[in-house]
Motif scaffolding. Structure first.
Motif, PDB file in Angstrom:
ATOM      1  N   VAL A  50       0.837  -1.198   0.000  1.00 54.33           N
ATOM      2  CA  VAL A  50       0.000   0.000   0.000  1.00 54.33           C
ATOM      3  C   VAL A  50       0.871   1.246   0.000  1.00 54.33           C
ATOM      4  O   VAL A  50       0.418   2.329   0.319  1.00 54.33           O
ATOM      5  CB  VAL A  50      -0.983   0.002   1.199  1.00 54.33           C
ATOM      6  CG1 VAL A  50      -1.988  -1.106   1.048  1.00 54.33           C
ATOM      7  CG2 VAL A  50      -0.253  -0.105   2.515  1.00 54.33           C
ATOM      8  N   GLY A  51       2.154   1.040  -0.350  1.00 47.53           N
ATOM      9  CA  GLY A  51       3.026   2.174  -0.637  1.00 47.53           C
ATOM     10  C   GLY A  51       3.325   3.079   0.528  1.00 47.53           C
ATOM     11  O   GLY A  51       3.288   4.297   0.371  1.00 47.53           O
ATOM     12  N   GLY A  52       3.603   2.533   1.696  1.00 46.40           N
ATOM     13  CA  GLY A  52       3.874   3.372   2.852  1.00 46.40           C
ATOM     14  C   GLY A  52       2.604   3.713   3.583  1.00 46.40           C
ATOM     15  O   GLY A  52       1.527   3.200   3.296  1.00 46.40           O
ATOM     16  N   ALA A  53       2.712   4.616   4.548  1.00 47.74           N
ATOM     17  CA  ALA A  53       1.586   4.881   5.435  1.00 47.74           C
ATOM     18  C   ALA A  53       0.570   5.849   4.862  1.00 47.74           C
ATOM     19  O   ALA A  53      -0.559   5.901   5.323  1.00 47.74           O
ATOM     20  CB  ALA A  53       2.107   5.426   6.759  1.00 47.74           C
ATOM     21  N   TRP A  54       0.956   6.612   3.863  1.00 44.50           N
ATOM     22  CA  TRP A  54       0.045   7.691   3.428  1.00 44.50           C
ATOM     23  C   TRP A  54      -1.343   7.213   3.018  1.00 44.50           C
ATOM     24  O   TRP A  54      -2.329   7.939   3.187  1.00 44.50           O
ATOM     25  CB  TRP A  54       0.685   8.525   2.328  1.00 44.50           C
ATOM     26  CG  TRP A  54       0.920   7.784   1.034  1.00 44.50           C
ATOM     27  CD1 TRP A  54       2.061   7.158   0.651  1.00 44.50           C
ATOM     28  CD2 TRP A  54      -0.022   7.586  -0.021  1.00 44.50           C
ATOM     29  NE1 TRP A  54       1.923   6.573  -0.565  1.00 44.50           N
ATOM     30  CE2 TRP A  54       0.630   6.823  -1.014  1.00 44.50           C
ATOM     31  CE3 TRP A  54      -1.347   7.972  -0.229  1.00 44.50           C
ATOM     32  CZ2 TRP A  54       0.011   6.440  -2.194  1.00 44.50           C
ATOM     33  CZ3 TRP A  54      -1.973   7.589  -1.409  1.00 44.50           C
ATOM     34  CH2 TRP A  54      -1.307   6.833  -2.381  1.00 44.50           C
ATOM     35  N   PRO A  55      -1.511   5.989   2.465  1.00 40.82           N
ATOM     36  CA  PRO A  55      -2.876   5.577   2.109  1.00 40.82           C
ATOM     37  C   PRO A  55      -3.802   5.486   3.309  1.00 40.82           C
ATOM     38  O   PRO A  55      -5.028   5.541   3.165  1.00 40.82           O
ATOM     39  CB  PRO A  55      -2.674   4.199   1.460  1.00 40.82           C
ATOM     40  CG  PRO A  55      -1.258   4.206   0.977  1.00 40.82           C
ATOM     41  CD  PRO A  55      -0.527   4.982   2.016  1.00 40.82           C
ATOM     42  N   LEU A  56      -3.221   5.326   4.519  1.00 38.22           N
ATOM     43  CA  LEU A  56      -4.052   5.216   5.718  1.00 38.22           C
ATOM     44  C   LEU A  56      -4.539   6.571   6.218  1.00 38.22           C
ATOM     45  O   LEU A  56      -5.411   6.631   7.097  1.00 38.22           O
ATOM     46  CB  LEU A  56      -3.263   4.513   6.832  1.00 38.22           C
ATOM     47  CG  LEU A  56      -2.906   3.050   6.553  1.00 38.22           C
ATOM     48  CD1 LEU A  56      -1.980   2.515   7.634  1.00 38.22           C
ATOM     49  CD2 LEU A  56      -4.172   2.201   6.478  1.00 38.22           C
ATOM     50  N   LYS A  57      -3.978   7.635   5.670  1.00 36.24           N
ATOM     51  CA  LYS A  57      -4.395   8.975   6.101  1.00 36.24           C
ATOM     52  C   LYS A  57      -5.889   9.170   5.799  1.00 36.24           C
ATOM     53  O   LYS A  57      -6.353   8.866   4.704  1.00 36.24           O
ATOM     54  CB  LYS A  57      -3.567  10.035   5.390  1.00 36.24           C
ATOM     55  CG  LYS A  57      -3.858  11.465   5.841  1.00 36.24           C
ATOM     56  CD  LYS A  57      -2.925  12.444   5.127  1.00 36.24           C
ATOM     57  CE  LYS A  57      -3.141  13.863   5.637  1.00 36.24           C
ATOM     58  NZ  LYS A  57      -4.488  14.369   5.319  1.00 36.24           N
ATOM     59  N   ASP A  58      -6.591   9.630   6.801  1.00 37.05           N
ATOM     60  CA  ASP A  58      -8.034   9.915   6.714  1.00 37.05           C
ATOM     61  C   ASP A  58      -8.893   8.666   6.605  1.00 37.05           C
ATOM     62  O   ASP A  58     -10.117   8.767   6.420  1.00 37.05           O
ATOM     63  CB  ASP A  58      -8.346  10.848   5.521  1.00 37.05           C
ATOM     64  CG  ASP A  58      -7.636  12.185   5.651  1.00 37.05           C
ATOM     65  OD1 ASP A  58      -7.467  12.649   6.801  1.00 37.05           O
ATOM     66  OD2 ASP A  58      -7.246  12.753   4.626  1.00 37.05           O
ATOM     67  N   ALA A  59      -8.275   7.484   6.712  1.00 34.71           N
ATOM     68  CA  ALA A  59      -9.058   6.248   6.687  1.00 34.71           C
ATOM     69  C   ALA A  59      -9.748   6.061   8.037  1.00 34.71           C
ATOM     70  O   ALA A  59      -9.337   6.632   9.056  1.00 34.71           O
ATOM     71  CB  ALA A  59      -8.171   5.058   6.362  1.00 34.71           C
ATOM     72  N   THR A  60     -10.802   5.249   8.046  1.00 33.41           N
ATOM     73  CA  THR A  60     -11.492   4.910   9.295  1.00 33.41           C
ATOM     74  C   THR A  60     -11.786   3.417   9.304  1.00 33.41           C
ATOM     75  O   THR A  60     -11.895   2.769   8.256  1.00 33.41           O
ATOM     76  CB  THR A  60     -12.806   5.697   9.457  1.00 33.41           C
ATOM     77  OG1 THR A  60     -13.649   5.418   8.346  1.00 33.41           O
ATOM     78  CG2 THR A  60     -12.546   7.193   9.575  1.00 33.41           C
ATOM     79  N   ALA A  61     -11.895   2.906  10.528  1.00 30.68           N
ATOM     80  CA  ALA A  61     -12.257   1.497  10.717  1.00 30.68           C
ATOM     81  C   ALA A  61     -13.398   1.455  11.711  1.00 30.68           C
ATOM     82  O   ALA A  61     -13.757   2.459  12.333  1.00 30.68           O
ATOM     83  CB  ALA A  61     -11.055   0.704  11.225  1.00 30.68           C
ATOM     84  N   ARG A  62     -13.987   0.267  11.857  1.00 31.00           N
ATOM     85  CA  ARG A  62     -15.038   0.157  12.861  1.00 31.00           C
ATOM     86  C   ARG A  62     -14.591  -0.780  13.971  1.00 31.00           C
ATOM     87  O   ARG A  62     -13.819  -1.729  13.753  1.00 31.00           O
ATOM     88  CB  ARG A  62     -16.350  -0.296  12.252  1.00 31.00           C
ATOM     89  CG  ARG A  62     -16.368  -1.672  11.616  1.00 31.00           C
ATOM     90  CD  ARG A  62     -17.756  -1.929  11.042  1.00 31.00           C
ATOM     91  NE  ARG A  62     -17.860  -3.262  10.456  1.00 31.00           N
ATOM     92  CZ  ARG A  62     -18.977  -3.729   9.885  1.00 31.00           C
ATOM     93  NH1 ARG A  62     -20.056  -2.934   9.813  1.00 31.00           N
ATOM     94  NH2 ARG A  62     -19.020  -4.949   9.388  1.00 31.00           N
ATOM     95  N   HIS A  63     -15.044  -0.481  15.166  1.00 34.66           N
ATOM     96  CA  HIS A  63     -14.684  -1.264  16.335  1.00 34.66           C
ATOM     97  C   HIS A  63     -15.248  -2.679  16.190  1.00 34.66           C
ATOM     98  O   HIS A  63     -16.360  -2.859  15.663  1.00 34.66           O
ATOM     99  CB  HIS A  63     -15.251  -0.597  17.598  1.00 34.66           C
ATOM    100  CG  HIS A  63     -14.653  -1.109  18.875  1.00 34.66           C
ATOM    101  ND1 HIS A  63     -14.987  -2.326  19.423  1.00 34.66           N
ATOM    102  CD2 HIS A  63     -13.731  -0.558  19.715  1.00 34.66           C
ATOM    103  CE1 HIS A  63     -14.313  -2.516  20.544  1.00 34.66           C
ATOM    104  NE2 HIS A  63     -13.533  -1.445  20.755  1.00 34.66           N
ATOM    105  N   PRO A  64     -14.494  -3.699  16.641  1.00 40.42           N
ATOM    106  CA  PRO A  64     -15.000  -5.069  16.536  1.00 40.42           C
ATOM    107  C   PRO A  64     -16.370  -5.263  17.194  1.00 40.42           C
ATOM    108  O   PRO A  64     -17.140  -6.134  16.793  1.00 40.42           O
ATOM    109  CB  PRO A  64     -13.928  -5.896  17.234  1.00 40.42           C
ATOM    110  CG  PRO A  64     -12.690  -5.084  17.107  1.00 40.42           C
ATOM    111  CD  PRO A  64     -13.135  -3.651  17.163  1.00 40.42           C
TER     112      PRO A  64
END
Length: 955
Positions: A318-332
Motif C-alpha cells: 500500500v506504498g507506505g503509510a500515506w494511504p491510511l491517512k483519513d481512513a477509518t475502521a469500525r470497532h469489533p
C-alpha cells in the motif's frame, strides 16, 4: 646458660618496660556500647557539641525522611551511618554540623496498614469517621517513629533525637499547605484529566517513585479492525487493520488506530493451502489484512501460519503509510451501538515503531500517555469508563455493571485467552491470536498489584508553563541541577534526563491520610479561589488542628463573609506524599524551630532511587517557589546486596538484620562495614564479608591498645623536638602528615571508603608491621635506673607515639564512635568526650621529599631482607630474625647510609654488613644472646649475659 645466668635473666623481666593498659584486647562491643550511649545521653553530648561549635562555619546536612513504617533495615543503617559520618567529619574539621533527624508520616503505606487491621476485623474503612481513621494513622506512624528512633540511636548516630521533625506535626502540615498556596497564588496549579499511574487495589493515583517493575506474563492479542473508509486508497476498504496489544482490557475503550507515517505496510490474504486443516484460520479465508511489511512474518507465526519467505502469502504494497491517512475502521464490537458504533480514525503517530507487534497501535486515550496526546490533538476526549476499583462503570455497554463477567481489569482471568475480552472478540470474528507474553510491568510497591494508566481528574503542577521569571519550572530545575554538585558525578545526568522528560507533576491523591489540597473551586467557572485572606485562615486552621482543620463543616468560616459556600466546591483530594517531603526544607531549614539550621542545605544524602523521588520533588518544589534548589550538593549511595550480589528478600532468606548484627557484634562493626564499602555503587554484605570487617576492626583495636600501653606514664617532659629526632621518627611523622592530607581530601570528596582504607593501611602497614616492630626493642629496653625516662631515641619514639595517638583517635572517632570513646577515656578518663575534639594539629615539618624517598627505598630493602630470611625461619635454621646475620650490597643502601647498627635495628637482625656483591646472603649468627634485650651481639660473652646497652641502663 648457667644457672646463675638463667636466674639473672629471669630477674631482668622487671627491668624492662612492658606496655601496660587496662584497655582489653577483646572488644565486647555489644555489652559496652549501650552504657556509652547512656552516658552520652546523660551528658547531652549533642548539646555540648552545639555549644562547642557555636559561631563556627556551618555545614548543614538535611536528613531525608525515612518512612515511619517498620523496623530499621540494612538500608536504613547504611544511610544513617553515612549521614553521621558526614556530620562527624565536618564537625572534626571544626564546623558547626548539626543533625536533625526526621520522618515521613503521611501516605498510602501507613493508610494501607491501618486498613489491613480493619479488613482483619471485617470492617469497611469507608464507613469510619475520617477524623477517627486519620487519628489511627497518626498513632500508627508515631509508634514506628518511636521504634525507629531508638534503633537508629543504637547505631551511635549523634543528633537532636528529642526534637526530630515529623511531616505530620501540625506546624509541618501548615507549612506544606502554605507552600501549596504559593503554587496556587502564582498560577502554577491546574486541574486536568490525564492518564496517570493508578492502583485499582489502593484506589489512588501513584507517583513514579511509588512503582516498581517486575516480570509478568500477560496475554498478547492480535485484533482485526475492519476498514470502512479510505479516501486515499479505496482498495483498503473491506480489509482488516491488525493491532497487537498486551492489555486486552483496553480494547473496550478504543477510540482510534495509530499508524507510523514512515512505516511501510503490506496488504495480504492467506492462500487456501495455508488455511486447510487449521479451523482457527477458516474465518480468514478470502479476507485481506494490513500489517507493517516488516512484521508480517511475526504476525503470521502468532496466528499459526508458518512463514517461509516463499509465495505462500500474497502481498500488495500500500506504498507506505500515506494511504491510511483519513481512513477509518469500525470497532469489533460496533454492534453494541453508541460509543462502539462510531468510526475509529487512523491517526499518524511518531511513536509507532516496527520493533514488535503489527506496526498499528490501537488508541485508548483513557489509558496511555501517547494515546491521550494523539487523540486530544484530534479532538478525541477520554470517556472515563474504568472506575477507581478497576472495573468498567455500570453503564458501559461492553462488560459494564450488568455483565456477570465484570471484574477488575488487572485480574489475569479478565484478560486471559479464554476470558471475557477474548471470548467476545472471538465471537465477533475479530480475534486473530491470543497467547502468553512475558515482559516487565509496573506494580504498586505496597500492594504488589499491577497498576494501570487511568485518566482521571487530577491536580497538576505544569513543567512548561511560564513563571514570573520568564523561565519554566523545567528550565529553572535544569539550571539548578547544573548549579548543584553531584556525588558521584553520574547522578547529574540521571536526574537531568528524568527532569527533561518528565510530564507535569501530578500532586493529587484520592486517599484520606495526608495533607489536603486546600482549595475551593468555583462551581460555575471551574477556577480555584485565589484570596490571601482565605488562604491565611486555612493555614491557621491547619496549624491549630492539623489536617482535620480542612472539613466541610468549617468551609463557611474558612471562606469568610465575602464568599457564598454554595458557590464553591471544597477539594477533597490529598497531596502526593512526595510534595510533603519535598517541602521539608521549608519547615525544617527555614522555620526557625531549629535555629542551628539554615537554607539552602549544604548536602542531601539518600539512595540513588531518590533521583526520581525526594531529590526531584524537593528540587521542583523549591524551584517553583524559590527559583533555586534547596541543596548545594547531593550525595547518593547504592543498594546493599547479599554476599552473592543478589537483592535481599525475606522470601529468599538472604537478609541481614542490622538489629541482630548489633546485638551479636556491636554497632561499630556495622559502621566499619558501611564506611568500608564503595557505597556509591551497589555493594554486598554477608557472613564472610563481616568476618573480614571484624578482622580489620581487631587490627585497629590492637593498634590503639599498643599505643595506650606504650604510652603508659608518658609525661610532657619526655617530649623531643622534631629536629632532634632520629630519621625513622621524622619519616613516620611525614607519613602521618601525608595520610592526614589524604584523609582531609577524602572528607572533601565524601570518599569514606578511601578514608577507612587509608587509616587502616597506615595502622597496619606503616605502624604495626613497621614502626612499632622496629622500635619495640628501644621501647622495652632503652630505659632503666640510669635513664628513668629513657634514651633520646626512646623519648623521641614515645613523643611520636603520643602524636600518633592524638591524631589516630580523632581520625577514627567518626567511624568507630564507641571504640574511639573507649580509647580516649581509657587514657583521659576526665577529659570529656572524644567527639568534642577537632582535627589534629600535627608538628611543623619541613620538606620531606628527600627523606620520604630514601626511606621508601629502605623499606623496599627491608622487605627484600625479610624475604631472604624467611626460608631460614621456615627450615628452622633460625627461630627469629634476631639470630640472622645479613650481608647486602653496599650500593643497595640509599644515600645517607645508616650505620651497620642502625641497619640491624631496621632489619631486626643480629648484624648487617655490606659487600660488593649484588645478592642478599643470610647466615646464623654465632654471637651470644643478651639476657635482657635478647639481641645477639659481639659484646655478649655468654648467653644470658648483658650487652653494653643493657649494662648501661642498669648501672
Amino acid at each position: 646458660m648457667t644457672d646463675q645466668s638463667a636466674s639473672a635473666a629471669a630477674d631482668y623481666k622487671d627491668t624492662v618496660f612492658l606496655p601496660q593498659t587496662d584497655f582489653p584486647m577483646k572488644a565486647g562491643l555489644a555489652q559496652k556500647e549501650p552504657a556509652i550511649l547512656a552516658r552520652w545521653q546523660e551528658q547531652d553530648l549533642y548539646k555540648q557539641l552545639r555549644d562547642a561549635r557555636r559561631g563556627r562555619e556551618k555545614f548543614i546536612l538535611h536528613d531525608g525522611p525515612p518512612y515511619a513504617n517498620g523496623d530499621m533495615h540494612i538500608g536504613h543503617a547504611l544511610n544513617h551511618i553515612l549521614k553521621d559520618m558526614v556530620c562527624r567529619t565536618q564537625s572534626l574539621l571544626g564546623k558547626d554540623a548539626p543533625y536533625v533527624p526526621g520522618w515521613d508520616c503521611h501516605g498510602l503505606p501507613i493508610e494501607w496498614k491501618v486498613e489491613e487491621q480493619y479488613r482483619k476485623k471485617k470492617l469497611n474503612k469507608d464507613e469510619v469517621d475520617p477524623a477517627l481513621f486519620r487519628a489511627e494513622c497518626r498513632a500508627y506512624a508515631q509508634h514506628w517513629v518511636d521504634t525507629q528512633r531508638e534503633q537508629l540511636k543504637r547505631l551511635g548516630i549523634n543528633g537532636d533525637w528529642d526534637n526530630p521533625y515529623l511531616t505530620m506535626d501540625f506546624a509541618a502540615e501548615a507549612t506544606i499547605v502554605q507552600e501549596l498556596m504559593k503554587f496556587a497564588e502564582s498560577g502554577q496549579l491546574y486541574r486536568g484529566a490525564k492518564p496517570v499511574m493508578w492502583s485499582p487495589v489502593e484506589k489512588t493515583a501513584l507517583a513514579e517513585a511509588e512503582v516498581e517493575y517486575a516480570d509478568v506474563t500477560s496475554t498478547q492479542i492480535d485484533v482485526a479492525f475492519e476498514i470502512v473508509d479510505a479516501p486515499n486508497a479505496p482498495e483498503l476498504v473491506g480489509a482488516y487493520a491488525v493491532i497487537w496489544t498486551t492489555t486486552p482490557w483496553t480494547i473496550p475503550v478504543n477510540q482510534a488506530l495509530a499508524y507510523g507515517p514512515d512505516v511501510d505496510y503490506a496488504m495480504f490474504e492467506l492462500k487456501s493451502g495455508e488455511i486447510e486443516g487449521k479451523p482457527h484460520l477458516e474465518w480468514m479465508r478470502d479476507k485481506r489484512f494490513v500489517v507493517a511489511a516488516k512484521l508480517v512474518p511475526d504476525f503470521l507465526r502468532r496466528i499459526g501460519c508458518e512463514f517461509d519467505n516463499s509465495d505462500s502469502c500474497l502481498f500488495e504494497s500500500v506504498g507506505g503509510a500515506w494511504p491510511l491517512k483519513d481512513a477509518t475502521a469500525r470497532h469489533p464490537m460496533h454492534a453494541l451501538g453508541g460509543f462502539f458504533a462510531k468510526p475509529r480514525p487512523f491517526l499518524p503517530g511518531d511513536f509507532v515503531t516496527t520493533d514488535a507487534g503489527t506496526g498499528l497501535v490501537h488508541m485508548a486515550p483513557d489509558h496511555g500517555e501517547d494515546d491521550f496526546d494523539l487523540c486530544k490533538a484530534h479532538g478525541l476526549e477520554p470517556v472515563f469508563a474504568v472506575e477507581g476499583d478497576g472495573r468498567y462503570r455500570d453503564d458501559w455497554a461492553w462488560l459494564g455493571g450488568a455483565d456477570e463477567r465484570r471484574m477488575s481489569v488487572i485480574n489475569p482471568k479478565f484478560n486471559a485467552p479464554d476470558g471475557p475480552i477474548c471470548e467476545d472478540l472471538r465471537a465477533a470474528g475479530a480475534l486473530l491470536s491470543a497467547g502468553a507474553f512475558q515482559h516487565s510491568y509496573p506494580h504498586s510497591w505496597r500492594s504488589k498489584a499491577r497498576v494501570i494508566f487511568r485518566c482521571t481528574p487530577q491536580w497538576f503542577i505544569p513543567m512548561d508553563a511560564p513563571l514570573a521569571t520568564g523561565d519554566t519550572l523545567r528550565g529553572t530545575a535544569l539550571q539548578a541541577i547544573s548549579d548543584t554538585r553531584w556525588v558521584p558525578a553520574k547522578g547529574e545526568n540521571r536526574i537531568r534526563s528524568m527532569v527533561e522528560g518528565r510530564p507535569d507533576w501530578v500532586i493529587s491523591r484520592q486517599r484520606a491520610w495526608g495533607v489536603p489540597i486546600t482549595l475551593f473551586v468555583n462551581r460555575k467557572t471551574g477556577q480555584y479561589l485565589k484570596d490571601a485572606s482565605v488562604n491565611a485562615r486555612i493555614v491557621a486552621a491547619i496549624r491549630e488542628r492539623g489536617v482535620d482543620g480542612w472539613n466541610e463543616a468549617d468551609a463557611p468560616a474558612l471562606l469568610g463573609p465575602d464568599y457564598d459556600p454554595a458557590d464553591y466546591e471544597r477539594v477533597t483530594d490529598i497531596l502526593d506524599v512526595w510534595f510533603d517531603s519535598g517541602c521539608t526544607h521549608a519547615f525544617v531549614l527555614e522555620s526557625g524551630k531549629w535555629p542551628d539550621l539554615q537554607s539552602p542545605a549544604d548536602l542531601y544524602l539518600e539512595g540513588s532511587d531518590q533521583h526520581r523521588g525526594w531529590f526531584q520533588s524537593s528540587l521542583l518544589q523549591s524551584c517553583g517557589t524559590r527559583g533555586r534548589a534547596p541543596y548545594k550538593a547531593v550525595l547518593t549511595h547504592g543498594f546493599t546486596m547479599d554476599a552473592k550480589g543478589m537483592k535481599m528478600s525475606k522470601s529468599l532468606g538472604n537478609t541481614i538484620d542490622p538489629l541482630t548484627l548489633i546485638k551479636d557484634s556491636g554497632a561499630d562493626i556495622l559502621r566499619l562495614w558501611a564506611l568500608s564499602v564503595d557505597f556509591t555503587e551497589d555493594h554486598r554484605i554477608g557472613k564472610e564479608i563481616l568476618a573480614g570487617v571484624s578482622d580489620q576492626y581487631r587490627k585497629l583495636r590492637n593498634t590503639f591498645r599498643y599505643l595506650l600501653g606504650a604510652l603508659a606514664g608518658f609525661e610532657e617532659s619526655e617530649k623531643v623536638a622534631v629536629a632532634d629526632m632520629p630519621e625513622l621518627e621524622r619519616y613516620v611523622l611525614h607519613l602521618l602528615a601525608d595520610m592526614d592530607a589524604k584523609l582531609a581530601r577524602a572528607v572533601e570528596d565524601f570518599d569514606y571508603n578511601t578514608y577507612v582504607r587509608t587509616l587502616a593501611d597506615f595502622a597496619n602497614n606503616d605502624l604495626s608491621a613497621f614502626f612499632f616492630d622496629i622500635r619495640k626493642d628501644c621501647l622495652y629496653c632503652d630505659i632503666g635506673p640510669a635513664a628513668p625516662q629513657g634514651t633520646l631515641k626512646r623519648r623521641a619514639y614515645r613523643t611520636v607515639l603520643n602524636v600518633l595517638f592524638e591524631a589516630l583517635v580523632r581520625y577514627a572517632a567518626p567511624v568507630l564512635v564507641f571504640t574511639a570513646e573507649e580509647v580516649w577515656t581509657t587514657r583521659y578518663p576526665d577529659a570529656g568526650s572524644v567527639h568534642l575534639l577537632e582535627w589534629p594539629e600535627l608538628p611543623e615539618l619541613g620538606d620531606g621529599s628527600e627523606l620520604m624517598g630514601r626511606w621508601s627505598r629502605l623499606r623496599d630493602l627491608k622487605d627484600s631482607v625479610t624475604g631472604a630470611i624467611e626460608p631460614f625461619r621456615r627450615d628452622k635454621v633460625i627461630r627469629s630474625s634476631l639470630e640472622a646475620e645479613v650481608k647486602i650490597a653496599a650500593d643497595a643502601v640509599p644515600d645517607g647510609q645508616l650505620s651497620a647498627t642502625e641497619l640491624a635495628e631496621l632489619f631486626i637482625t643480629a648484624d648487617v654488613s655490606t659487600t660488593g656483591g649484588e645478592t642478599i646472603s643470610v647466615t646464623r649468627t654465632s654471637h651470644h644472646k643478651c639476657g635482657r634485650c635478647w639481641r645477639h651481639l659481639p659484646e655478649v660473652t655468654e648467653d644470658g649475659a648483658l650487652c653494653g646497652r643493657c649494662s648501661e641502663m642498669l648501672a
